[in-house]
Write a protein that holds these residues in place. Structure first.
Motif, PDB file in Angstrom:
ATOM      1  N   LEU A 135      53.680 -16.228 112.049  1.00 53.93           N
ATOM      2  CA  LEU A 135      53.616 -17.356 111.123  1.00 53.93           C
ATOM      3  C   LEU A 135      54.281 -17.060 109.783  1.00 53.93           C
ATOM      4  CD1 LEU A 135      49.873 -18.374 111.713  1.00 53.93           C
ATOM      5  CD2 LEU A 135      51.916 -19.356 112.779  1.00 53.93           C
ATOM      6  N   ALA A 136      54.740 -15.834 109.590  1.00 53.79           N
ATOM      7  CA  ALA A 136      55.269 -15.457 108.277  1.00 53.79           C
ATOM      8  C   ALA A 136      56.535 -16.240 107.927  1.00 53.79           C
ATOM      9  CB  ALA A 136      55.537 -13.954 108.247  1.00 53.79           C
ATOM     10  N   ILE A 137      57.474 -16.336 108.858  1.00 56.70           N
ATOM     11  CA  ILE A 137      58.732 -17.027 108.578  1.00 56.70           C
ATOM     12  C   ILE A 137      58.512 -18.525 108.378  1.00 56.70           C
ATOM     13  CG2 ILE A 137      61.048 -17.535 109.417  1.00 56.70           C
ATOM     14  CD1 ILE A 137      60.588 -14.643 108.530  1.00 56.70           C
ATOM     15  N   PRO A 138      57.757 -19.217 109.269  1.00 54.40           N
ATOM     16  CA  PRO A 138      57.481 -20.641 108.982  1.00 54.40           C
ATOM     17  C   PRO A 138      56.759 -20.840 107.655  1.00 54.40           C
ATOM     18  CG  PRO A 138      56.950 -20.126 111.259  1.00 54.40           C
ATOM     19  CD  PRO A 138      57.240 -18.819 110.595  1.00 54.40           C
ATOM     20  N   THR A 139      55.840 -19.949 107.325  1.00 56.23           N
ATOM     21  CA  THR A 139      55.146 -20.065 106.046  1.00 56.23           C
ATOM     22  C   THR A 139      56.115 -19.909 104.887  1.00 56.23           C
ATOM     23  OG1 THR A 139      53.144 -19.146 107.047  1.00 56.23           O
ATOM     24  CG2 THR A 139      53.257 -19.156 104.645  1.00 56.23           C
ATOM     25  N   TYR A 140      57.050 -18.984 105.015  1.00 58.00           N
ATOM     26  CA  TYR A 140      58.055 -18.791 103.956  1.00 58.00           C
ATOM     27  C   TYR A 140      58.905 -20.050 103.772  1.00 58.00           C
ATOM     28  CZ  TYR A 140      62.249 -17.207 101.593  1.00 58.00           C
ATOM     29  OH  TYR A 140      63.311 -17.088 100.720  1.00 58.00           O
ATOM     30  N   LEU A 141      59.321 -20.658 104.878  1.00 60.81           N
ATOM     31  CA  LEU A 141      60.162 -21.853 104.791  1.00 60.81           C
ATOM     32  C   LEU A 141      59.407 -23.006 104.121  1.00 60.81           C
ATOM     33  CD1 LEU A 141      61.878 -21.734 108.308  1.00 60.81           C
ATOM     34  CD2 LEU A 141      62.833 -21.040 106.096  1.00 60.81           C
ATOM     35  N   ILE A 142      58.126 -23.158 104.451  1.00 56.68           N
ATOM     36  CA  ILE A 142      57.318 -24.219 103.832  1.00 56.68           C
ATOM     37  C   ILE A 142      57.136 -23.952 102.340  1.00 56.68           C
ATOM     38  CG2 ILE A 142      55.032 -25.273 103.777  1.00 56.68           C
ATOM     39  CD1 ILE A 142      54.863 -24.781 106.796  1.00 56.68           C
ATOM     40  N   LEU A 148      56.811 -22.341  95.951  1.00 56.20           N
ATOM     41  CA  LEU A 148      55.761 -21.350  95.743  1.00 56.20           C
ATOM     42  C   LEU A 148      56.180 -19.925  96.072  1.00 56.20           C
ATOM     43  CD1 LEU A 148      52.561 -23.174  97.087  1.00 56.20           C
ATOM     44  CD2 LEU A 148      53.307 -22.855  94.715  1.00 56.20           C
ATOM     45  N   VAL A 149      57.421 -19.754  96.528  1.00 50.05           N
ATOM     46  CA  VAL A 149      57.910 -18.404  96.811  1.00 50.05           C
ATOM     47  C   VAL A 149      58.025 -17.621  95.509  1.00 50.05           C
ATOM     48  CG1 VAL A 149      59.892 -17.084  97.670  1.00 50.05           C
ATOM     49  CG2 VAL A 149      59.088 -19.072  98.923  1.00 50.05           C
ATOM     50  N   ASN A 150      57.723 -16.333  95.580  1.00 50.53           N
ATOM     51  CA  ASN A 150      57.765 -15.435  94.421  1.00 50.53           C
ATOM     52  C   ASN A 150      56.711 -15.813  93.377  1.00 50.53           C
ATOM     53  OD1 ASN A 150      58.921 -13.066  93.327  1.00 50.53           O
ATOM     54  ND2 ASN A 150      60.124 -14.264  91.883  1.00 50.53           N
ATOM     55  N   THR A 151      55.565 -16.266  93.866  1.00 50.51           N
ATOM     56  CA  THR A 151      54.410 -16.527  93.013  1.00 50.51           C
ATOM     57  C   THR A 151      53.177 -15.932  93.689  1.00 50.51           C
ATOM     58  OG1 THR A 151      53.801 -18.637  94.042  1.00 50.51           O
ATOM     59  CG2 THR A 151      55.431 -18.697  92.252  1.00 50.51           C
ATOM     60  N   PRO A 152      52.113 -15.668  92.941  1.00 53.01           N
ATOM     61  CA  PRO A 152      50.888 -15.157  93.584  1.00 53.01           C
ATOM     62  C   PRO A 152      50.326 -16.086  94.646  1.00 53.01           C
ATOM     63  CG  PRO A 152      50.799 -14.804  91.207  1.00 53.01           C
ATOM     64  CD  PRO A 152      52.009 -15.645  91.462  1.00 53.01           C
ATOM     65  N   TRP A 153      50.555 -17.403  94.515  1.00 51.26           N
ATOM     66  CA  TRP A 153      50.041 -18.333  95.513  1.00 51.26           C
ATOM     67  C   TRP A 153      50.642 -18.104  96.890  1.00 51.26           C
ATOM     68  CZ3 TRP A 153      45.768 -20.512  94.248  1.00 51.26           C
ATOM     69  CH2 TRP A 153      45.509 -20.853  92.921  1.00 51.26           C
ATOM     70  N   ALA A 154      51.828 -17.542  96.940  1.00 46.77           N
ATOM     71  CA  ALA A 154      52.457 -17.266  98.230  1.00 46.77           C
ATOM     72  C   ALA A 154      51.700 -16.209  99.025  1.00 46.77           C
ATOM     73  CB  ALA A 154      53.907 -16.811  98.017  1.00 46.77           C
ATOM     74  N   ILE A 155      50.910 -15.386  98.356  1.00 42.12           N
ATOM     75  CA  ILE A 155      50.096 -14.385  99.026  1.00 42.12           C
ATOM     76  C   ILE A 155      48.668 -14.884  99.229  1.00 42.12           C
ATOM     77  CG2 ILE A 155      49.367 -11.970  98.965  1.00 42.12           C
ATOM     78  CD1 ILE A 155      52.394 -12.426  99.021  1.00 42.12           C
ATOM     79  N   ILE A 156      48.151 -15.616  98.265  1.00 43.14           N
ATOM     80  CA  ILE A 156      46.747 -16.010  98.306  1.00 43.14           C
ATOM     81  C   ILE A 156      46.496 -17.135  99.318  1.00 43.14           C
ATOM     82  CG2 ILE A 156      44.885 -17.054  96.952  1.00 43.14           C
ATOM     83  CD1 ILE A 156      46.013 -15.584  94.510  1.00 43.14           C
ATOM     84  N   ILE A 228      58.362 -10.531 102.320  1.00 40.82           N
ATOM     85  CA  ILE A 228      59.301 -11.650 102.439  1.00 40.82           C
ATOM     86  C   ILE A 228      59.057 -12.719 101.373  1.00 40.82           C
ATOM     87  CG2 ILE A 228      59.509 -11.259 104.906  1.00 40.82           C
ATOM     88  CD1 ILE A 228      57.766 -13.721 105.359  1.00 40.82           C
ATOM     89  N   MET A 229      57.874 -12.741 100.769  1.00 40.95           N
ATOM     90  CA  MET A 229      57.542 -13.779  99.798  1.00 40.95           C
ATOM     91  C   MET A 229      57.916 -13.404  98.367  1.00 40.95           C
ATOM     92  SD  MET A 229      56.230 -16.539 101.102  1.00 40.95           S
ATOM     93  CE  MET A 229      55.378 -17.169 102.550  1.00 40.95           C
ATOM     94  N   LEU A 230      57.937 -12.123  98.042  1.00 36.23           N
ATOM     95  CA  LEU A 230      58.102 -11.687  96.657  1.00 36.23           C
ATOM     96  C   LEU A 230      59.395 -10.911  96.494  1.00 36.23           C
ATOM     97  CD1 LEU A 230      54.461 -10.365  96.043  1.00 36.23           C
ATOM     98  CD2 LEU A 230      55.367 -12.645  95.542  1.00 36.23           C
ATOM     99  N   ASN A 231      60.127 -11.199  95.433  1.00 36.65           N
ATOM    100  CA  ASN A 231      61.300 -10.404  95.087  1.00 36.65           C
ATOM    101  C   ASN A 231      61.255  -9.885  93.657  1.00 36.65           C
ATOM    102  OD1 ASN A 231      62.118 -12.679  93.450  1.00 36.65           O
ATOM    103  ND2 ASN A 231      62.990 -13.606  95.302  1.00 36.65           N
ATOM    104  N   ASP A 232      60.167 -10.163  92.948  1.00 34.93           N
ATOM    105  CA  ASP A 232      59.966  -9.658  91.598  1.00 34.93           C
ATOM    106  C   ASP A 232      59.090  -8.410  91.667  1.00 34.93           C
ATOM    107  OD1 ASP A 232      59.559  -9.148  88.945  1.00 34.93           O
ATOM    108  OD2 ASP A 232      58.672 -11.092  88.463  1.00 34.93           O
TER     109      ASP A 232
END
Length: 295
Positions: A135-142, A148-156, A228-232
């Motif tokens: 589910l990681a890739i579909p979640t990233y695309l959404i 929300l990519v590169n934010t704490p919400w992308a993990i939480i 995959i969600m964070l680049n900072d």
């Protein structure tokens, strides 16, 4: 007058028998699980040279743990401390939210009859079989679509969904929450959310803590989703940060004196999990519903 005496029931053949084979097997499993941890503790006390020149399962003459700790927290302007705080924030918020949602959902499935109850719970059981990496890739695309990519919400937010926790809380609520206690609370005029907050949540404490710890460990050790969600780098958790340091050591051919930082940082990262288990284990010793209602 007849008197009766009670004596402990002994095993067939007299006395209590111990299985030598089972004991040896348990000792083998104990060594198997504790040996990597022991190696990590020993390796954290060594400098770069001793890591490769001394025996791996014993301490070297030069005790370098204080120096390794100092370097871990000062490397790259103290970024490791930032990674540790990020990990704690992601794990605590995700574990708390997932446990509350699982408790609400499990209690609802167990004690409220509604149309589609079994069908929806079947979907929950099916979701348990889906690996999170799928589910990681579909979640990233959404999340990329909604910003929300590169934010704490992308993990939480993905960590709040715990199908196994919901299943566990439903099974636990069926036995731990007596229907007569709920009926008594409703007769007293308590609303459903007040009943859940003041009565049900107390009875579900052992199951609640179990889901809390499972989610805490899963989020703390999560690597692929933050990768995959964070680049900072300032948002990295410990897992991604240590992997970044390890890749630097690989690029440098193992000569960058970064390996002791990775080893010592790995040791520090497991200490909060051990502390959480030690503090919360008392909730597993017994259920709080025992004796709560006299049938």
């Amino acid at each position: 007058m007849t008197t009766t005496t009670t004596e402990p029931v002994k095993a067939v053949g007299g006395g209590h028998r111990r299985s030598t084979l089972l004991t040896l097997g348990m000792l083998a499993f104990l060594i198997y699980f504790l040996l990597p941890l022991f190696w990590l503790v020993v390796a954290s006390t060594k400098n770069m040279g001793d890591l490769f020149s001394s025996f791996g399962l014993w301490f070297a003459d030069d005790f370098s743990l204080p120096e390794n700790l100092r370097r871990v927290f000062t490397a790259q302007d103290g970024v490791y401390g930032r990674w540790l705080l990020n990990t704690a924030f992601y794990a605590v918020v995700s574990a708390g939210g997932a446990a509350v949602l699982a408790a609400l959902g499990g209690y609802g499935f167990a004690k409220f009859g509604f149309r589609g109850n079994k069908a929806l719970f079947g979907l929950v059981l099916g979701a348990i079989m889906v690996p999170s990496t799928a589910l990681a890739i579909p979640t990233y695309l959404i999340f990329a679509r909604i910003g929300l990519v590169n934010t704490p919400w992308a993990i939480i937010l993905p960590s709040l969904v715990n199908p196994f926790g919901l299943y566990l809380m439903r099974i636990y609520a069926e036995e731990a929450v007596p229907d007569s206690l709920l009926e008594a609370a409703r007769i007293d005029g308590a609303g459903e959310f007040r009943i859940f907050r003041r009565v049900v949540l107390r009875l579900l404490a052992p199951g609640f803590v179990t889901v809390l710890l499972f989610t805490l460990v899963a989020t703390w050790n999560n690597y692929f989703l933050p990768l995959i969600m964070l680049n900072d780098p300032s948002l990295y958790p410990v897992t991604v940060g240590l992997a970044n340091w390890a890749s630097q050591a690989t690029v440098a051919g193992g000569s960058g004196d970064v390996i002791p930082l990775v080893v010592t940082g790995s040791l520090l990262s497991i200490i909060p999990l051990v502390a959480a288990f030690l503090m919360l284990q008392r909730y597993w010793q017994s259920g709080l519903a025992t004796g709560g209602v006299k049938q």
